[in-house]
Design an enzyme around this catalytic site. Structure first.
Site, PDB file in Angstrom:
ATOM      1  NE  ARG A  26     -21.841  34.890 -27.580  1.00 59.02           N
ATOM      2  CZ  ARG A  26     -22.908  35.376 -26.960  1.00 59.02           C
ATOM      3  NH1 ARG A  26     -22.807  35.765 -25.699  1.00 59.02           N
ATOM      4  NH2 ARG A  26     -24.048  35.473 -27.566  1.00 59.02           N
ATOM      5  CB  THR A  27     -14.837  32.632 -28.386  1.00 58.21           C
ATOM      6  OG1 THR A  27     -15.951  32.056 -27.701  1.00 58.21           O
ATOM      7  CG2 THR A  27     -13.594  32.364 -27.590  1.00 58.21           C
ATOM      8  CE  LYS A  72      -6.633  24.850 -51.203  1.00 61.27           C
ATOM      9  NZ  LYS A  72      -5.707  25.982 -51.086  1.00 61.27           N
ATOM     10  NE  ARG A 122     -13.933  27.523 -29.648  1.00 56.00           N
ATOM     11  CZ  ARG A 122     -15.113  28.160 -29.478  1.00 56.00           C
ATOM     12  NH1 ARG A 122     -16.082  28.000 -30.326  1.00 56.00           N
ATOM     13  NH2 ARG A 122     -15.273  28.937 -28.429  1.00 56.00           N
ATOM     14  CG  HIS A 152     -14.417  27.684 -23.768  1.00 53.15           C
ATOM     15  ND1 HIS A 152     -13.383  28.571 -23.953  1.00 53.15           N
ATOM     16  CD2 HIS A 152     -15.482  28.204 -24.406  1.00 53.15           C
ATOM     17  CE1 HIS A 152     -13.818  29.596 -24.688  1.00 53.15           C
ATOM     18  NE2 HIS A 152     -15.083  29.391 -24.980  1.00 53.15           N
TER      19      HIS A 152
END
Lengths: 432, 325
Positions: free
Chosen positions: B73-74, B101, B123, B151
């Site tokens: 969504r974001t 890694k 994010r 957020h």
């Protein structure tokens, strides 16, 4: 030991925590021991004496640091025994106790022997080592406490890892008692502390950091104290950091329980607010606490509740610190800033100098049964000369440690180590 | 909007250079900045409703979406916002690439920085990751959610949605309900709504309420019926599946019984009260489908539309700052 020229420190302000003497004095070091102590600023010279005029600077017993990590063996990129010894000497620390959580861990006599031999080869400071309390620091099976004791392990601990199982802890305490060995344990309830990187409260909640309540320390300490009462073991509370745990400790002492406690210089110097915008150099274990806890710790030193202040020296290379806060390695280097930071508690918080010095000299010496920590004829010539008023600025890049993760980076402190002597040898001297 | 003034002119008129180089927290903003952003976003809503939705304010700019946590969504909202403004948009989900890694966030950042992006949307599962990144890169960093911390664009889109639904937000009482402890949406909303004068309540079981939440300037309730009584807005939070089943609450059915929003509980709110949810919803856990899908009360679909508009406003405004720099 190689014969060295006898050295006379004259015109010093001698601080001896054993006699609680704080006044003018002269000290002669000869053949690795203190040969003479005079309570007057000057003394008659002799041809074979090298005379050091202290100009009124403080001459104290060399510092003894109960809790130091190096990276050797297993993580030499963080710190070697050579670099940790150099850092210690620069900080006025003449004896250190290495933690057993190396790779492989120090959990059997050959490892104790190995580390002690390596330490002796370096010939800078006195290097001691603590043995693991449980095999592989797993908290499950007792390590060879007796054999390691014989090999020279100075106390027993699982370092940062709490021994969760109360039955194992009981047996470790009971068994170590047979050798009159000291057991150290960091109190932290593992379930309440799981994943936590901060102390629960408004600040951690705002920053969105996983946190543990302060009582996680007290809960585990209460268990340990009950087990000490049951077993009569010699016990050291490792890095006490909350007011609540100090209350528990005080109650136990009042009951006549002989329990020693250490606290780290970081928890005496900083509080949780220093974390600010996720500054990972302040990510410590135990995590930083509210200011009220820091104040309680400072009072506990003056009160005599704290036996030893430790640097909790824990080197981490930049790569392990330059991460998001909760992913950064915990801990800070501290050997070189321990003394000046401690002196700042005298300058800023007014703690008597003799009480502070005691917590890094005689306190740990008595706990470990070491002959140092005092200025008296016959004591080892482990000494530090310090200008307690000289302003310094800590610059992490100039530290002798291989890792530069110092929360004091950039801070201005008062107190410069001018000279460090171990066994009558000068192992560090500040540039003129 | 007067017919003579084209929406693209309106946007250019309202465009302003963002006050900071980065947007990592709503506390980077002052109330006048917030209002200016909402005004600009309003114009982008109009633009997005036209057939031709593009405006080349970000032409030649590179927008990098760096998502260490999955978020369809974001991520698509930022992608769409960037593309509608004419930017070149690159999506990266390092979870599946070199980060596994052992490459650190900083290594990744240094690598990406060499690709010379202008705007970097991040994010990450760790609180504070955008602040760390912002210290190490030359471009603007936009926080698209960091751990439990913030957020900011979600709070801004929620505010835009509320302003369009109610007009004045300063007279509103908003109840934020559910897993407040682990919610970055809640933290950003408490800060932003308080800044804009709304009254905020926090509702949830004690196990999901952060320590000292009452000191955030919000009223704390553990009884949802009390908590939403008379409020104008009920903002529901998502309960992560791993936090159910005895970890923080005994079971999903018990949670729904006491903290799930259904028509019966909603009836206790003020007449005309609206319902919001940052998505994705757990129907039957924190919200009843009947409420979620009732367009008379639910603003949930508006939130998604406003998400694109507010992100266009943030990106355009950050880019405008780059022009002046």
């Amino acid at each position: 030991m190689a014969r060295t020229q006898p050295i006379a420190f004259v015109n010093a302000r001698v601080l001896d925590p054993e006699s609680r003497y704080d006044g003018p004095g002269c000290v002669v070091a000869k053949d690795g021991a203190i040969a003479d102590v005079r309570r007057s600023p000057s003394m008659e010279g002799s041809a074979d004496l090298r005379v050091i005029d202290c100009n009124g600077a403080v001459l104290a017993p060399g510092l003894i640091d109960l809790r130091v990590k190096s990276g050797e063996p297993g993580a030499e990129h963080k710190e070697t025994l050579a670099s940790v010894a150099k850092a210690a000497a620069a900080g006025g620390v003449t004896a250190i106790v290495l933690q057993p959580d190396t790779a492989p861990p120090v959990d059997e006599p050959a490892m104790v022997d190995f580390v002690l031999r390596r330490g002796r080869d370096i010939e800078t400071i006195n290097i001691h080592v603590a043995g693991a309390a449980t095999r592989g620091l797993s908290g499950e099976h007792m390590a060879e406490i007796g054999l390691m004791d014989e090999a020279g392990a100075i106390y027993f601990t699982d370092a940062d890892r709490p021994i969760v199982n109360s039955k194992v802890m009981r047996r470790v305490l009971e068994y170590a008692g047979a050798f009159n060995a000291l057991v150290s344990h960091r109190p932290a309830d593992p379930f309440l502390s799981e994943g936590a990187v901060a102390t629960e409260g408004e600040l951690a909640a705002r920053l969105g950091l996983p946190s543990a309540p302060a009582i996680a320390e007290r809960i585990m300490l209460e268990r340990d104290l009950a087990l000490v009462e049951l077993t009569g073991a010699r016990f050291l509370v490792d890095q006490i950091s909350t007011a609540g745990a100090l209350d528990s400790l005080r109650r136990a002492r009042d009951k006549g329980l002989e329990v020693a406690a250490s606290c780290s210089i970081n928890h005496l110097s900083f509080n949780e607010v220093d974390v600010g915008d996720y500054r990972t150099f302040y990510r410590l274990d135990p995590p930083l606490r509210p200011e009220s806890d820091r104040q309680a710790l400072i009072e506990a030193i003056a009160e005599g509740l704290i036996d030893a202040v430790v640097s909790a020296h824990a080197p981490s290379p930049a790569g392990e610190k330059r991460r998001p806060f909760s992913e950064a390695a915990p801990g800070a280097v501290g050997l070189e800033t321990l003394f000046p930071a401690l002196l700042n508690l005298h300058h800023d918080a007014g703690v008597p100098l003799i009480d502070l010095i005691r917590a890094v000299t005689l306190g740990p010496a008595q706990l470990l049964g070491l002959p140092g920590g005092r200025i008296a004829s016959g004591a080892p010539a482990d000494l530090v000369l310090v200008d307690i008023d000289a302003p310094i600025q800590v610059i992490a890049d100039r530290l002798n440690s291989k890792s530069k993760n110092s929360p004091f980076d950039g801070r201005r402190l008062q107190g410069e180590v001018l000279l460090t002597m171990v066994d009558g040898r000068i192992v560090h001297q500040a540039p003129q | 909007m007067s017919p003579s003034l084209d929406v693209s002119d309106l946007i250019r008129e309202r465009l302003f250079p963002f006050p900071q180089r980065h947007l990592t927290s709503v506390t980077d903003l002052d109330p006048p900045d917030v209002l200016a952003l909402l005004d600009l976003a309003d114009a982008f809503v109009d633009l997005s409703r036209r057939t031709t939705k593009k405006l080349d304010l970000l032409k030649g700019r590179t927008l990098l979406n760096l998502f260490f946590e999955n978020s369809t969504r974001t991520q698509s909202s930022f992608e769409l916002a960037g593309k509608r403004l004419g930017a070149d948009v690159v999506n990266m989900s390092p979870r599946t690439s070199s980060v596994t890694k052992g490459e650190t966030l900083i290594d990744t950042a240094v690598t990406l920085n060499s690709m010379k992006p202008d705007l970097l949307v991040l994010r990450h599962s760790a609180s504070g990751a955008p602040d760390l990144l912002a210290q190490k890169v030359g471009c603007s960093v936009i926080n698209a959610g960091d751990g439990w911390h913030e957020h900011p664009t979600q709070a801004l889109l929620d505010l835009l949605t509320l302003r369009r639904a109610f007009g004045d937000v300063s007279s509103l009482t908003v109840a934020i309900c559910g897993d407040v402890m682990h919610s970055r949406v809640a933290r950003s909303n408490v800060a932003l709504l308080s800044m804009m004068g709304s009254r905020v309540r926090l509702v949830g079981p004690p196990t999901l309420m952060p320590a000292d939440a009452d000191r955030w300037g919000a009223e704390v309730f553990h009884d949802m019926r009390e908590g939403i009584a008379g409020v104008d807005v009920v903002m529901m939070l998502r309960l992560q599946l791993e936090r159910m089943d005895g970890a923080f609450v005994p079971s999903t059915r018990e949670y729904f019984r006491f903290y799930g929003l259904d028509a019966e509980k909603l009836a206790l709110a003020a007449p005309g009260a609206k319902v919001m949810h940052p998505g994705p919803m757990n129907r039957g856990v924190e919200i009843d489908s009947g409420v979620a899908d009732d367009l008379g009360v639910s603003l949930i679909q508006d939130q998604v539309e406003m998400g694109v508009a507010i992100r266009m406003a943030v990106l355009a405004s950050l880019a405008a700052r780059l022009e002046t720099a």
